[in-house]
Design an enzyme around this catalytic site. Structure first.
Site, PDB file in Angstrom:
ATOM      1  N   VAL A  15       0.831  -1.201   0.000  1.00 18.89           N
ATOM      2  CA  VAL A  15       0.000   0.000   0.000  1.00 18.89           C
ATOM      3  C   VAL A  15       0.871   1.258   0.000  1.00 18.89           C
ATOM      4  CG1 VAL A  15      -1.674   1.323   1.353  1.00 18.89           C
ATOM      5  CG2 VAL A  15      -1.963  -1.139   1.086  1.00 18.89           C
ATOM      6  N   THR A  91      -1.037  -4.304   9.827  1.00 16.79           N
ATOM      7  CA  THR A  91      -1.908  -4.508  10.988  1.00 16.79           C
ATOM      8  C   THR A  91      -2.492  -5.910  10.883  1.00 16.79           C
ATOM      9  OG1 THR A  91      -3.637  -3.457   9.662  1.00 16.79           O
ATOM     10  CG2 THR A  91      -2.547  -2.091  11.288  1.00 16.79           C
ATOM     11  N   THR A  93      -3.799  -9.848  11.638  1.00 15.72           N
ATOM     12  CA  THR A  93      -4.705 -10.405  12.646  1.00 15.72           C
ATOM     13  C   THR A  93      -3.872 -10.859  13.842  1.00 15.72           C
ATOM     14  OG1 THR A  93      -6.203 -11.118  10.900  1.00 15.72           O
ATOM     15  CG2 THR A  93      -6.479 -12.152  13.049  1.00 15.72           C
ATOM     16  N   ALA A 163      -6.739  -2.128  -5.332  1.00 18.04           N
ATOM     17  CA  ALA A 163      -6.622  -3.588  -5.372  1.00 18.04           C
ATOM     18  C   ALA A 163      -5.269  -3.922  -5.976  1.00 18.04           C
ATOM     19  CB  ALA A 163      -7.746  -4.187  -6.212  1.00 18.04           C
ATOM     20  N   ALA A 222     -16.484  -1.788   3.132  1.00 13.08           N
ATOM     21  CA  ALA A 222     -16.280  -2.001   1.684  1.00 13.08           C
ATOM     22  C   ALA A 222     -15.703  -3.393   1.447  1.00 13.08           C
ATOM     23  CB  ALA A 222     -15.349  -0.927   1.118  1.00 13.08           C
ATOM     24  N   LEU A 226     -17.530  -6.517  -0.533  1.00 15.73           N
ATOM     25  CA  LEU A 226     -16.916  -7.132  -1.718  1.00 15.73           C
ATOM     26  C   LEU A 226     -16.753  -8.631  -1.501  1.00 15.73           C
ATOM     27  CD1 LEU A 226     -14.218  -4.404  -2.494  1.00 15.73           C
ATOM     28  CD2 LEU A 226     -16.173  -5.017  -3.946  1.00 15.73           C
ATOM     29  N   CYS A 275      -6.324  -8.650   2.682  1.00 13.35           N
ATOM     30  CA  CYS A 275      -7.311  -7.779   3.333  1.00 13.35           C
ATOM     31  C   CYS A 275      -8.641  -8.421   3.705  1.00 13.35           C
ATOM     32  CB  CYS A 275      -7.575  -6.574   2.450  1.00 13.35           C
ATOM     33  SG  CYS A 275      -6.186  -5.435   2.485  1.00 13.35           S
TER      34      CYS A 275
HETATM   35  C1  UDX Z   1      -0.724  -2.718   5.208  1.00 11.92           C
HETATM   36  C2  UDX Z   1      -1.858  -3.254   6.069  1.00 11.92           C
HETATM   37  O1  UDX Z   1      -1.702  -4.651   6.194  1.00 11.92           O
HETATM   38  C3  UDX Z   1      -3.187  -2.959   5.491  1.00 11.92           C
HETATM   39  O2  UDX Z   1      -4.195  -3.289   6.392  1.00 11.92           O
HETATM   40  C4  UDX Z   1      -3.299  -1.526   5.221  1.00 11.92           C
HETATM   41  O3  UDX Z   1      -4.457  -1.250   4.512  1.00 11.92           O
HETATM   42  C5  UDX Z   1      -2.092  -0.957   4.532  1.00 11.92           C
HETATM   43  O4  UDX Z   1      -0.887  -1.368   5.109  1.00 11.92           O
HETATM   44  P1  UDX Z   1       0.510  -3.671   3.078  1.00 11.92           P
HETATM   45  O5  UDX Z   1       1.112  -2.424   2.582  1.00 11.92           O
HETATM   46  O6  UDX Z   1       0.039  -4.667   2.088  1.00 11.92           O
HETATM   47  O7  UDX Z   1      -0.785  -3.359   3.951  1.00 11.92           O
HETATM   48  O8  UDX Z   1       1.442  -4.339   4.163  1.00 11.92           O
HETATM   49  P2  UDX Z   1       2.964  -4.728   4.014  1.00 11.92           P
HETATM   50  O9  UDX Z   1       3.291  -4.981   2.590  1.00 11.92           O
HETATM   51  O10 UDX Z   1       3.228  -5.761   5.043  1.00 11.92           O
HETATM   52  O11 UDX Z   1       3.731  -3.377   4.391  1.00 11.92           O
HETATM   53  C6  UDX Z   1       3.869  -2.851   5.660  1.00 11.92           C
HETATM   54  C7  UDX Z   1       5.303  -2.333   5.805  1.00 11.92           C
HETATM   55  O12 UDX Z   1       5.427  -1.641   7.047  1.00 11.92           O
HETATM   56  C8  UDX Z   1       6.367  -3.437   5.821  1.00 11.92           C
HETATM   57  O13 UDX Z   1       7.313  -3.198   4.808  1.00 11.92           O
HETATM   58  C9  UDX Z   1       6.993  -3.322   7.213  1.00 11.92           C
HETATM   59  O14 UDX Z   1       8.369  -3.604   7.240  1.00 11.92           O
HETATM   60  C10 UDX Z   1       6.710  -1.867   7.563  1.00 11.92           C
HETATM   61  N1  UDX Z   1       6.714  -1.585   8.996  1.00 11.92           N
HETATM   62  C11 UDX Z   1       6.033  -2.381   9.853  1.00 11.92           C
HETATM   63  C12 UDX Z   1       7.429  -0.488   9.483  1.00 11.92           C
HETATM   64  O15 UDX Z   1       8.079   0.221   8.713  1.00 11.92           O
HETATM   65  N2  UDX Z   1       7.380  -0.219  10.815  1.00 11.92           N
HETATM   66  C13 UDX Z   1       6.745  -1.010  11.704  1.00 11.92           C
HETATM   67  O16 UDX Z   1       6.750  -0.734  12.903  1.00 11.92           O
HETATM   68  C14 UDX Z   1       6.025  -2.129  11.204  1.00 11.92           C
HETATM   69  C1  UDX Z   2      -9.213  -5.875  -2.064  1.00 11.67           C
HETATM   70  C2  UDX Z   2     -10.220  -4.754  -2.420  1.00 11.67           C
HETATM   71  O1  UDX Z   2     -10.719  -4.974  -3.747  1.00 11.67           O
HETATM   72  C3  UDX Z   2      -9.553  -3.407  -2.322  1.00 11.67           C
HETATM   73  O2  UDX Z   2     -10.512  -2.377  -2.567  1.00 11.67           O
HETATM   74  C4  UDX Z   2      -8.966  -3.260  -0.938  1.00 11.67           C
HETATM   75  O3  UDX Z   2      -8.283  -2.017  -0.830  1.00 11.67           O
HETATM   76  C5  UDX Z   2      -8.021  -4.399  -0.622  1.00 11.67           C
HETATM   77  O4  UDX Z   2      -8.686  -5.645  -0.771  1.00 11.67           O
HETATM   78  P1  UDX Z   2      -7.250  -7.121  -3.327  1.00 11.67           P
HETATM   79  O5  UDX Z   2      -7.316  -8.102  -2.210  1.00 11.67           O
HETATM   80  O6  UDX Z   2      -5.935  -6.549  -3.701  1.00 11.67           O
HETATM   81  O7  UDX Z   2      -8.197  -5.869  -3.044  1.00 11.67           O
HETATM   82  O8  UDX Z   2      -7.826  -7.839  -4.663  1.00 11.67           O
HETATM   83  P2  UDX Z   2      -9.295  -8.140  -5.219  1.00 11.67           P
HETATM   84  O9  UDX Z   2      -9.279  -7.830  -6.658  1.00 11.67           O
HETATM   85  O10 UDX Z   2     -10.335  -7.498  -4.411  1.00 11.67           O
HETATM   86  O11 UDX Z   2      -9.409  -9.726  -5.090  1.00 11.67           O
HETATM   87  C6  UDX Z   2      -9.488 -10.377  -3.832  1.00 11.67           C
HETATM   88  C7  UDX Z   2      -9.712 -11.856  -4.043  1.00 11.67           C
HETATM   89  O12 UDX Z   2     -11.027 -12.123  -4.511  1.00 11.67           O
HETATM   90  C8  UDX Z   2      -8.769 -12.508  -5.051  1.00 11.67           C
HETATM   91  O13 UDX Z   2      -8.371 -13.762  -4.560  1.00 11.67           O
HETATM   92  C9  UDX Z   2      -9.644 -12.643  -6.269  1.00 11.67           C
HETATM   93  O14 UDX Z   2      -9.199 -13.651  -7.124  1.00 11.67           O
HETATM   94  C10 UDX Z   2     -10.979 -12.951  -5.651  1.00 11.67           C
HETATM   95  N1  UDX Z   2     -12.148 -12.646  -6.489  1.00 11.67           N
HETATM   96  C11 UDX Z   2     -12.377 -11.361  -6.887  1.00 11.67           C
HETATM   97  C12 UDX Z   2     -13.046 -13.647  -6.837  1.00 11.67           C
HETATM   98  O15 UDX Z   2     -12.864 -14.808  -6.475  1.00 11.67           O
HETATM   99  N2  UDX Z   2     -14.147 -13.316  -7.585  1.00 11.67           N
HETATM  100  C13 UDX Z   2     -14.401 -12.033  -7.981  1.00 11.67           C
HETATM  101  O16 UDX Z   2     -15.435 -11.808  -8.641  1.00 11.67           O
HETATM  102  C14 UDX Z   2     -13.484 -11.026  -7.630  1.00 11.67           C
END
Ligand code: UDX
Ligand code: UDX
Length: 458
Positions: A15, A91, A93, A163, A222, A226, A275
């Protein structure tokens, strides 16, 4: 050049990285720095091999990096110079103590807040980018208000809806940007400052502003909605398999109702990703916390159904393959949780592979991007699983193909050639309904889709 403001993002993940790259690209007047406790990740962001795969990301980073986009491991220096701090740490679980398995583990968030407090010597705007339980901003504010130094922080909520696989397109052209702020003079001033950033490329009417709690809860809602659509259509897929209805036809027919809409109705082996499950379980925990047991059970069933759908997949393989797959090679087509990403968090493919292993089958995993992640996820089973990027290699001597990810590469393969390489009778279990089933059947395969009649040679 003098920058208008300095933005910092803490957390260079899926993200934080892409979001900040797009902000920097669209807003050259801002200096954007991304920091992370993981030095290797920062080094990768500074190299030609970015730590995550996302279509279009390389070009965006290329344009902005070194100009107004910087990746650094120096968190304190970043905090000190920043006017605006986005917090995008993970964050997960919670896997211990109270709320284990449901609640969010907020320790990284709290540590980050404490670090900001310790290092800051002037007011700053703090933006929650991570998905958080509703009312987290309150905890954040209390930590940030806990010193006598009197530095003021405004805490805003700005959940990210991108996504994976389409992150850059989603960021460049979002359906909406959501910002939640306190209804105080300083809260509203901070809000205007963040609106101003997004207004550089997002039409003003798509920038929604709400109170902080609505913003936090909207993100969980949201994702729950979804995911619920997928679990709903997946329940119907099971019924279709018993009744000769075709789930793709049903999805198309109901999707034409403008109140339902056509998107997110694709039946599958189950949803994955970092997510959906995490956020729903978090919602469930919140509901229970507030004594809303029926509401909690309702949303929890979306996750339970998804688990069931994933396990059902190997169950059907067993049924069709003469009730034993022990010793049989099964080519697993795709390990990423969806196409166009190397991310495997919560991927249904892992459940499938674990179930195959439980049946003593030999999974051979092929994926264009996620082989390193797959090896990592299956570190305890490397002697029982094989990996290859080449699908033609994966199918050699296999009894079955199990499609777990909707990579378009798999659609374009030469299935006559693949059939020739496999043991007979050869099966395709299409967990994504992406292949041309009639054509496969004509080549000689037995085809078992999701939610529609099987095509079996007798
Ligand atoms: C994360 C959350 O999981 C999600 O719920 C939220 O919406 C957006 O942030 P994501 O970016 O996919 O999603 O997580 P991840 O790829 O694990 O990145 C988090 C980063 O934070 C890691 O690179 C980790 O090293 C870093 N981090 C973690 C710090 O820099 N400081 C900390 O104390 C903990
Ligand atoms: C999701 C949300 O879409 C996004 O808005 C949020 O910020 C993070 O979580 P992401 O998990 O990156 O995004 O991908 P997404 O395209 O939502 O797919 C999630 C899972 O659902 C995948 O495993 C995908 O293959 C599955 N999926 C999606 C289905 O099985 N059927 C569908 O019709 C759509």
């Amino acid at each position: 050049m003098a920058f208008r403001k300095r933005i910092l993002c803490i957390g260079a993940g899926y993200v934080g990285g892409p979001t900040m790259a797009v902000i920097a690209d669209k807003c050259p007047q801002y200096k954007v720095t991304v920091v992370d406790i993981n030095r290797a990740r920062i080094e990768a962001w500074n190299s030609p091999n970015l730590p995550i795969y996302e279509p279009g990301l390389d070009a965006v980073v290329e344009r902005a990096r070194g100009r107004n986009l910087f990746f650094s491991a120096n968190i304190d220096a970043g905090i000190r110079e920043a006017d605006i701090i986005f917090v995008s740490v993970n964050t997960p679980t919670k896997n211990f103590g109270q709320g284990a398995g449901y609640a969010s583990d907020l320790q990284y968030l709290e540590q980050t807040a404490r670090r900001i407090l310790e290092v800051s010597d002037r007011p700053k705007i703090i933006v929650e980018k991570s998905t958080l339980p509703v009312r987290t901003a309150e905890a954040m504010e209390r930590i940030l208000d806990s010193t006598p130094r009197g530095v003021h922080f405004d805490v805003l909520s700005n959940p990210e809806f991108l996504a994976e696989g389409s992150a850059i397109a989603d960021l460049e052209n979002p359906d909406r940007v959501l910002l939640g702020a306190r209804d105080t003079a300083s809260g509203q001033k901070a809000l205007a400052e963040i609106v101003r950033i997004y207004a550089n490329w997002v039409p003003r009417e798509r920038i929604l502003t709400t109170n902080v709690w609505s913003s936090e809860l909207s993100k969980l809602t949201a994702n729950a909605f979804l995911a619920q659509r997928i679990s709903s259509i997946n329940t119907i897929s099971a019924l279709c398999e018993r009744t000769e209805a075709n789930v793709d036809e049903v999805a198309f027919a109901i999707g034409r109702d403008s109140r339902i809409g056509p998107k997110f109705l694709k039946a599958s082996v189950g949803f994955g990703g970092s997510c959906f499950k995490k956020d729903i379980l978090n919602l469930v925990y919140l509901c229970r916390h507030y004594g809303l047991m029926e509401v909690a059970d309702y949303w929890e069933s979306v996750v339970r159904l998804n688990d069931w759908q994933q396990h059902r997949f190997v169950g059907r393989m067993l049924t069709h393959m003469f009730n034993t797959i022990a010793g049989k090679r099964v080519a697993v087509f795709g390990f990423a949780f969806k196409a166009d990403t190397g991310d495997t968090r919560e991927t249904p493919a892992l459940t499938v592979v674990r179930d195959l292993l439980a049946e003593h089958a030999v999974p051979v995993i092929t994926d264009p991007k996620a082989i390193p992640e797959a090896r990592h996820d299956l570190a305890d089973a490397l002697d029982r699983v094989e990996f290859t990027e080449d699908p033609y290699e994966a199918v050699k001597g296999a009894h079955a193909i199990a499609v777990c990810t909707e990579w378009q590469q798999f659609v374009r393969l030469d299935y006559a050639k693949i059939f020739a390489l496999m043991r007979k009778p050869a099966f395709v279990f299409d967990g994504r309904n992406i292949l041309d089933h009639r054509k496969l059947y004509d080549v000689g395969f037995n085809v078992v889709p999701i939610g529609k009649a099987e095509l079996i040679h007798h």
